[in-house]
Scaffold this motif. Structure first.
Motif, short mmCIF file in Angstrom:
data_model
loop_
_atom_site.label_atom_id
_atom_site.label_comp_id
_atom_site.label_asym_id
_atom_site.label_seq_id
_atom_site.Cartn_x
_atom_site.Cartn_y
_atom_site.Cartn_z
N ARG A 282 4.06 0.25 8.24
CA ARG A 282 5.33 0.01 8.95
C ARG A 282 5.55 -1.48 9.17
O ARG A 282 6.67 -1.98 9.02
N GLU A 283 4.46 -2.19 9.50
CA GLU A 283 4.56 -3.64 9.69
C GLU A 283 4.94 -4.32 8.38
O GLU A 283 5.77 -5.23 8.34
N LYS A 284 4.33 -3.84 7.29
CA LYS A 284 4.62 -4.41 5.97
C LYS A 284 6.08 -4.15 5.60
O LYS A 284 6.78 -5.03 5.08
N GLN A 285 6.54 -2.92 5.83
CA GLN A 285 7.93 -2.58 5.52
C GLN A 285 8.90 -3.39 6.37
O GLN A 285 9.95 -3.83 5.89
N LYS A 286 8.52 -3.58 7.64
CA LYS A 286 9.37 -4.35 8.55
C LYS A 286 9.49 -5.80 8.06
O LYS A 286 10.58 -6.38 8.03
N GLU A 287 8.35 -6.37 7.65
CA GLU A 287 8.37 -7.75 7.16
C GLU A 287 9.12 -7.83 5.84
O GLU A 287 9.88 -8.78 5.59
N GLU A 288 8.93 -6.82 4.98
CA GLU A 288 9.62 -6.81 3.69
C GLU A 288 11.13 -6.72 3.89
O GLU A 288 11.91 -7.37 3.18
N ALA A 289 11.54 -5.92 4.89
CA ALA A 289 12.97 -5.79 5.19
C ALA A 289 13.55 -7.13 5.65
O ALA A 289 14.67 -7.50 5.27
N LYS A 290 12.77 -7.86 6.45
CA LYS A 290 13.22 -9.18 6.89
C LYS A 290 13.40 -10.12 5.71
O LYS A 290 14.38 -10.86 5.62
N ILE A 291 12.42 -10.06 4.79
CA ILE A 291 12.48 -10.95 3.62
C ILE A 291 13.68 -10.60 2.74
O ILE A 291 14.43 -11.49 2.30
N GLN A 292 13.87 -9.29 2.51
CA GLN A 292 14.99 -8.86 1.68
C GLN A 292 16.32 -9.26 2.31
O GLN A 292 17.26 -9.67 1.62
N LYS A 293 16.40 -9.13 3.61
CA LYS A 293 17.63 -9.50 4.32
C LYS A 293 17.89 -11.00 4.19
O LYS A 293 19.04 -11.43 3.98
N LYS A 294 16.80 -11.77 4.31
CA LYS A 294 16.94 -13.22 4.19
C LYS A 294 17.37 -13.60 2.77
O LYS A 294 18.23 -14.48 2.57
N LEU A 295 16.78 -12.94 1.76
CA LEU A 295 17.14 -13.22 0.36
C LEU A 295 18.59 -12.83 0.09
O LEU A 295 19.32 -13.55 -0.61
N ASP A 296 19.02 -11.68 0.64
CA ASP A 296 20.41 -11.25 0.47
C ASP A 296 21.37 -12.26 1.10
O ASP A 296 22.44 -12.54 0.55
N LYS A 297 20.98 -12.79 2.23
CA LYS A 297 21.82 -13.78 2.91
C LYS A 297 21.97 -15.04 2.06
O LYS A 297 23.06 -15.60 1.93
N GLU A 298 20.82 -15.48 1.48
CA GLU A 298 20.86 -16.67 0.61
C GLU A 298 21.71 -16.40 -0.63
O GLU A 298 22.49 -17.26 -1.08
N LYS A 299 21.55 -15.19 -1.20
CA LYS A 299 22.31 -14.84 -2.39
C LYS A 299 23.81 -14.85 -2.09
O LYS A 299 24.63 -15.37 -2.88
N ASN A 300 24.19 -14.27 -0.94
CA ASN A 300 25.61 -14.26 -0.55
C ASN A 300 26.15 -15.67 -0.37
O ASN A 300 27.31 -15.95 -0.72
N LYS A 301 25.29 -16.53 0.17
CA LYS A 301 25.73 -17.92 0.36
C LYS A 301 26.06 -18.57 -0.99
O LYS A 301 27.12 -19.19 -1.15
N TYR A 302 25.14 -18.41 -1.97
CA TYR A 302 25.38 -19.01 -3.29
C TYR A 302 26.55 -18.34 -4.00
O TYR A 302 27.33 -19.00 -4.71
N THR A 303 26.71 -17.04 -3.80
CA THR A 303 27.83 -16.32 -4.43
C THR A 303 29.16 -16.83 -3.91
O THR A 303 30.11 -17.06 -4.69
#
Length: 483
Positions: A282-303
């Motif tokens: 669960r901790e791993k999934q929680k951290e992975e979700a944070k990372i994915q969210k951060k990556l999505d945010k960066e991707k949206n910024k560049y888009t």
């Protein structure tokens, strides 16, 4: 001179009016009268009358003074009595308070003494229990238990437990759990002897099962060896008590109970291990979700930047087609080229982000220590997928440890979890917790940490040999000053 005598008399009268002034006033009146008599050769009847009046006035003044003095004395006496009464009341209250305070103190003292006696009795009882049970073991001893089963899940353990208990019931049903070594005959009747034998067998099994159930229900890491000894002791004691009845529990049934004890203990360990695995997952999934969210945010910024750049390129291209100035055309061409380059850079960043989103195993293995909390040469080896691995260390420092962690190394890997697993396997015999292998603390030294860093030097992002431990050292200085 006549006026002088009169003035002296008047002054004397004034003094006589004042409390205690009569002692001055009367002599002055007499003196003034004497002067008047001396200087007046022919005193008249009016003067004598005046003197008589003055004497009467003097008497009245004396009477008033005496009356005033009596009243004043009476008021003073009343005031003194009132003050004395208040003093007596205060003394009485003080005495009562002292008595109440003493009574309260005596009562509290008695209560405290009773509590102390109770605590002494409890301590003595606990000491007896400690001597009797002797469940406390050293940390090294915790690793001495060798697992008897290698089931992968707690469900397998539970199934095995159920199977084992069925075997015990079958043993009892087959009359092989406890046996009688001789045939009893009661008053010449074999049936009565058999009934007594069955009753004795049932009783010894009941007692043995009850004792084993209590021991097995309380088994844990610190008392597994003692629990084994307790079951063996119960086996010997009950068999000895029933020697006269020729009834005994069989070794086979004892072995089944010991198997149940080990199985129940390992079942508990497996359940705890599964809980720890789920928590980590669960901790791993929680951290992975944070990372994915951060990556999505960066991707949206560049888009969004690319959308704006596309608009700017279209607008400048239209302007370029319309302009007639060569200088302006060159400027617009240069700006369009810069925008296209920025667009290409952003597209590359988006591709990198997509790659990171797919590489779910990429991350950092960290090696950290906390000498204030765990002492020297104890290191935690863990993993994080974050781009800024120090954020994870800061989170750990904010958890239930008295001092902050010091970072010794960050090692990047495309499969960080596999690297972490390999390091844990390498130092498996140096784990601090020999029982729960989900804990990531190891008794290793700095030379061993350096070997890890040297082996993975191309992936090492930072390395610090000496821990700062600032809060720990500052705390020691303050502690030294206080002593």
């Amino acid at each position: 001179m006549e006026n002088k005598g009169l003035i002296i008399i008047i002054v004397g009268l004034i003094f006589s009016i004042i409390p205690y002034g009569i002692f001055i006033g009367i002599p002055l009146i007499i003196l003034g009268t004497y002067l008047l008599n001396k200087k007046v050769n022919n005193p008249t009847e009016d003067i004598e009358k005046q003197i008589k009046n003055k004497q009467e006035e003097l008497e009245n003044i004396n009477h008033k003074y005496e009356t005033l003095s009596e009243e004043k004395e009476k008021d003073l006496n009343n005031e003194i009595k009132e003050k004395q009464d208040n003093l007596n009341n205060l003394n009485e209250k003080y005495t009562n308070l002292e008595q109440e305070k003493q009574q309260s103190f005596d009562k509290n003292l008695k209560t405290r003494q009773e509590q102390l006696r109770n605590l002494d009795n409890q301590i003595k009882q606990k000491i007896k229990e400690l001597k009797l049970v002797n469940e406390e073991t050293d940390l090294v001893d915790l690793g001495l238990y060798t697992p008897q089963y290698d089931f992968l899940t707690s469900i397998e353990f539970k199934d095995k437990l159920d199977e084992l208990r069925k075997k015990q019931k079958q043993e009892a049903k087959n009359k092989t759990a406890a046996v009688c070594d001789t045939e009893l005959i009661v008053n010449g009747d074999k049936r009565k002897g058999k009934a007594m034998t069955n009753a004795n067998i049932n009783q010894i099994l009941k007692n043995f099962n009850l004792e084993c159930d209590v021991i097995i229900d309380k088994v844990k890491t610190s008392n597994i060896e003692n629990s084994t000894k307790k079951i063996q002791k119960a086996f010997k004691s009950l068999n000895k008590l029933n020697e006269r009845n020729k009834v005994r529990i069989t070794q086979t049934y004892l072995n089944l109970k010991l198997d149940e004890l080990n199985l129940a203990y390992e079942y508990q360990l497996k359940k705890e291990e599964e809980k720890e695995i789920l928590r980590e997952e669960r901790e791993k999934q929680k951290e992975e979700a944070k990372i994915q969210k951060k990556l999505d945010k960066e991707k949206n910024k560049y888009t969004k930047e690319n959308e704006k750049i596309d608009t700017d390129i279209t607008r400048k291209t239209e302007t370029l087609e319309k302009t007639t100035s060569d200088m302006e055309k060159e400027k617009l061409k240069q700006e369009i080229e810069e925008l296209k380059q920025a667009l290409q850079n952003n597209k590359q960043e988006i591709e990198n982000i997509e790659t990171k989103k797919q590489e779910t195993g990429a991350g950092y293995v960290y090696i950290i220590s906390n000498i204030g909390s765990f002492g020297k040469d104890v290191y935690k080896i863990g993993v994080t997928r974050r781009d800024e691995p120090q954020e994870r260390i800061n989170e750990l420092s904010n958890a239930s440890v008295p001092f902050k962690y010091d970072t010794h190394a960050f090692i990047f890997s495309d499969d960080a979890y596999e690297l972490e697993k390999n390091l844990h396997t390498k130092f498996d015999d140096k784990r601090v917790n020999k029982v729960n292998k989900r804990k990531e603390f190891f008794n290793i030294n700095m030379d061993e940490v350096k070997q890890i860093v040297e082996k993975h030097k191309t992936e090492v992002h930072s390395f610090n040999e000496t821990p700062e431990a600032q809060e720990y050292h500052d705390s020691k200085k303050i502690e030294k000053q206080q002593t």
